[in-house]
Design a protein around this motif. Structure first.
Motif, PDB file in Angstrom:
ATOM      1  N   TYR B  34       0.841  -1.191   0.000  1.00  0.00           N
ATOM      2  CA  TYR B  34       0.000   0.000   0.000  1.00  0.00           C
ATOM      3  C   TYR B  34       0.877   1.242   0.000  1.00  0.00           C
ATOM      4  CZ  TYR B  34      -3.880  -2.990   1.496  1.00  0.00           C
ATOM      5  OH  TYR B  34      -4.842  -3.965   1.565  1.00  0.00           O
ATOM      6  N   TYR B  36       0.517   5.434   0.795  1.00  0.00           N
ATOM      7  CA  TYR B  36      -0.213   6.595   1.275  1.00  0.00           C
ATOM      8  C   TYR B  36       0.714   7.809   1.179  1.00  0.00           C
ATOM      9  CZ  TYR B  36      -4.105   4.083   3.448  1.00  0.00           C
ATOM     10  OH  TYR B  36      -5.238   3.333   3.673  1.00  0.00           O
ATOM     11  N   PRO B  44      -3.625  11.710   6.199  1.00  0.00           N
ATOM     12  CA  PRO B  44      -3.047  10.849   5.164  1.00  0.00           C
ATOM     13  C   PRO B  44      -4.044  10.582   4.038  1.00  0.00           C
ATOM     14  CG  PRO B  44      -2.600   9.974   7.353  1.00  0.00           C
ATOM     15  CD  PRO B  44      -3.600  11.083   7.517  1.00  0.00           C
ATOM     16  N   TYR B  46      -4.881   7.856   0.886  1.00  0.00           N
ATOM     17  CA  TYR B  46      -4.622   6.596   0.207  1.00  0.00           C
ATOM     18  C   TYR B  46      -4.294   6.884  -1.257  1.00  0.00           C
ATOM     19  CZ  TYR B  46      -5.838   2.412  -2.440  1.00  0.00           C
ATOM     20  OH  TYR B  46      -5.824   1.371  -3.328  1.00  0.00           O
ATOM     21  N   TYR B  87       4.362   7.147   2.231  1.00  0.00           N
ATOM     22  CA  TYR B  87       4.532   5.963   3.076  1.00  0.00           C
ATOM     23  C   TYR B  87       4.217   4.691   2.295  1.00  0.00           C
ATOM     24  CZ  TYR B  87       4.239   9.347   6.913  1.00  0.00           C
ATOM     25  OH  TYR B  87       4.439  10.414   7.757  1.00  0.00           O
ATOM     26  N   ARG B  91       0.943  -5.212   4.243  1.00  0.00           N
ATOM     27  CA  ARG B  91       0.109  -5.943   5.192  1.00  0.00           C
ATOM     28  C   ARG B  91      -0.967  -6.737   4.473  1.00  0.00           C
ATOM     29  NH1 ARG B  91      -3.702  -3.829   8.316  1.00  0.00           N
ATOM     30  NH2 ARG B  91      -2.290  -4.230  10.046  1.00  0.00           N
ATOM     31  N   PRO B  92      -1.573  -7.710   5.180  1.00  0.00           N
ATOM     32  CA  PRO B  92      -2.645  -8.489   4.546  1.00  0.00           C
ATOM     33  C   PRO B  92      -3.873  -7.625   4.290  1.00  0.00           C
ATOM     34  CG  PRO B  92      -1.811  -9.593   6.524  1.00  0.00           C
ATOM     35  CD  PRO B  92      -1.252  -8.209   6.526  1.00  0.00           C
ATOM     36  N   ASP B  93      -4.616  -7.952   3.271  1.00  0.00           N
ATOM     37  CA  ASP B  93      -5.825  -7.204   2.936  1.00  0.00           C
ATOM     38  C   ASP B  93      -7.041  -7.871   3.553  1.00  0.00           C
ATOM     39  OD1 ASP B  93      -7.740  -6.551  -0.076  1.00  0.00           O
ATOM     40  OD2 ASP B  93      -7.690  -5.487   1.828  1.00  0.00           O
ATOM     41  N   LEU B  95      -9.556  -7.906   7.424  1.00  0.00           N
ATOM     42  CA  LEU B  95      -9.740  -7.548   8.826  1.00  0.00           C
ATOM     43  C   LEU B  95      -9.598  -8.809   9.656  1.00  0.00           C
ATOM     44  CD1 LEU B  95     -10.712  -5.189  10.727  1.00  0.00           C
ATOM     45  CD2 LEU B  95     -12.939  -6.242  10.562  1.00  0.00           C
ATOM     46  N   TYR B 103      -6.710  -6.114  12.493  1.00  0.00           N
ATOM     47  CA  TYR B 103      -7.884  -5.244  12.445  1.00  0.00           C
ATOM     48  C   TYR B 103      -7.664  -3.917  11.740  1.00  0.00           C
ATOM     49  CZ  TYR B 103      -6.011  -4.023  17.158  1.00  0.00           C
ATOM     50  OH  TYR B 103      -5.231  -3.714  18.227  1.00  0.00           O
ATOM     51  N   GLY B 104      -6.957  -3.970  10.642  1.00  0.00           N
ATOM     52  CA  GLY B 104      -6.876  -2.785   9.811  1.00  0.00           C
ATOM     53  C   GLY B 104      -6.068  -1.648  10.378  1.00  0.00           C
ATOM     54  N   LYS B 105      -5.276  -1.882  11.404  1.00  0.00           N
ATOM     55  CA  LYS B 105      -4.467  -0.807  11.962  1.00  0.00           C
ATOM     56  C   LYS B 105      -3.358  -0.439  10.996  1.00  0.00           C
ATOM     57  CE  LYS B 105      -1.370  -1.939  14.967  1.00  0.00           C
ATOM     58  NZ  LYS B 105      -0.726  -2.364  16.226  1.00  0.00           N
ATOM     59  N   LEU B 106      -3.275   0.831  10.649  1.00  0.00           N
ATOM     60  CA  LEU B 106      -2.195   1.299   9.794  1.00  0.00           C
ATOM     61  C   LEU B 106      -1.051   1.800  10.657  1.00  0.00           C
ATOM     62  CD1 LEU B 106      -4.032   3.268   6.975  1.00  0.00           C
ATOM     63  CD2 LEU B 106      -3.201   0.923   6.940  1.00  0.00           C
ATOM     64  N   PHE B 108       2.524   3.747  10.055  1.00  0.00           N
ATOM     65  CA  PHE B 108       3.414   4.396   9.105  1.00  0.00           C
ATOM     66  C   PHE B 108       4.832   4.420   9.651  1.00  0.00           C
ATOM     67  CE2 PHE B 108      -0.093   5.037   6.748  1.00  0.00           C
ATOM     68  CZ  PHE B 108      -0.722   6.261   6.695  1.00  0.00           C
TER      69      PHE B 108
END
Lengths: 114, 118
Positions: B34, B36, B44, B46, B87, B91-93, B95, B103-106, B108
Motif C-alpha cells: 500500500y 499513502y 493521510p 490513500y 509511506y 500488510r494483509p488485505d 480484517l 484489524y486494519g491498523k495502519l 506508518f
C-alpha cells in the motif's frame, strides 16, 4: 468523491474538560478508526469500530472512549483532558474485510490542552 | 506486517516523473503493498495498492518486482502539490479480529519526503 469530515480543525481545551471529537463519513463504510499522530511517534490507533455500537481498543485507548450510534458517525471522547493528549487526531473509515487497509482519512483535528 | 525501507528524502522537478522506491524483502505471500501520502497539516491520503501485478489509477502507478521484494510508486507528472511524505506499507488485505491483532491498523514508518521543485 469520498468524504470524511471532522467537527473541528483546531481545538483548545483546558485540563480536566470533557472533549468530544466528531467524525462523519458518507461512503457507507463499516469500519471507522481514531488515530493520533505525534512527531517521532507516527500514527497510533486509539479505537476502531467495525459496526454500529461495536468498538475495539487499539494500542493506546487509555483516557479515551468512543461512541458509534450510527453507521456514518464515530465520536472520540476525552473524559478528562490532560496535557499529554495534546495531539493531531485523525479519523478514518474503510470497508469491512477486503479493502480494510484502503482507509480514507479526515483532515484532522489539532487539539491543544492547556 | 513486513518491514519496509524507504529513502529519507527525494527531489523531483515539476512536470517530471517521480519514482519512489520501497524495499520489502520479507513480504509474505498474502501481503499487499500500500502507498499513502501525507501533505503537511493534512490527513493521510490513500494512493494505490497491489499484490503482484502492476497497478495504475488516476493518481499513480505501482510497479512491483517479480519476486515482490521491492516496489516503486510512480507519479507520472509531478506537480508542486505532490510535495508530501510518502509511506509504503505492507500488510494483509483483511480484517482480523476475534483474537487477531491486525484489524486494519495502519502503521506508518518514516516514509520518504518528496519535494517537487518548480
Amino acid at each position: 468523491d469520498v468524504k470524511v469530515t471532522q467537527s473541528s480543525r483546531y481545538l483548545v481545551k483546558r485540563t480536566g474538560e470533557k472533549v468530544f471529537l466528531e467524525c462523519v463519513q458518507d461512503m457507507d463504510h463499516e469500519n471507522m478508526f481514531w488515530y493520533r499522530q505525534d512527531p517521532g511517534l507516527g500514527l497510533r490507533l486509539i479505537y476502531f469500530s467495525y459496526d454500529v455500537k461495536m468498538k475495539e481498543k487499539g494500542d493506546i485507548p487509555e483516557g479515551y472512549s468512543v461512541s458509534r450510534e450510527k453507521k456514518e458517525r464515530f465520536s472520540l471522547i476525552l473524559e478528562s483532558a490532560s496535557t499529554n493528549q495534546t495531539s493531531m487526531y485523525l479519523c478514518a473509515s474503510s470497508l469491512l474485510g477486503r479493502g480494510v487497509n484502503e482507509q480514507y482519512f479526515g483532515p484532522g483535528t489539532r487539539l491543544t490542552v492547556t | 506486517d513486513a518491514k519496509t525501507t524507504q529513502p529519507t528524502s527525494m527531489d523531483c522537478a515539476e512536470g517530471r516523473a517521480a519514482n519512489l522506491p520501497c524495499n520489502h524483502s520479507t513480504i509474505s505471500g498474502n501481503e499487499y503493498v500500500y502507498w499513502y501520502r501525507q501533505i503537511h497539516s493534512q490527513g493521510p491520503q490513500y494512493i494505490i495498492h497491489g499484490l503482484k501485478n502492476n497497478e495504475t489509477n488516476e493518481m499513480a502507478s505501482l510497479i512491483i518486482t517479480e519476486d515482490r521484494k521491492s516496489s516503486t510508486l510512480i507519479l507520472p507528472h509531478a506537480t508542486l502539490r505532490d510535495t508530501a511524505v510518502y509511506y509504503c506499507i505492507v500488510r494483509p488485505d483483511a480484517l482480523i479480529n476475534a483474537g487477531g491483532t491486525s484489524y486494519g491498523k495502519l502503521t506508518f514508518g518514516q516514509g520518504t519526503i518528496l519535494t517537487v521543485h518548480p
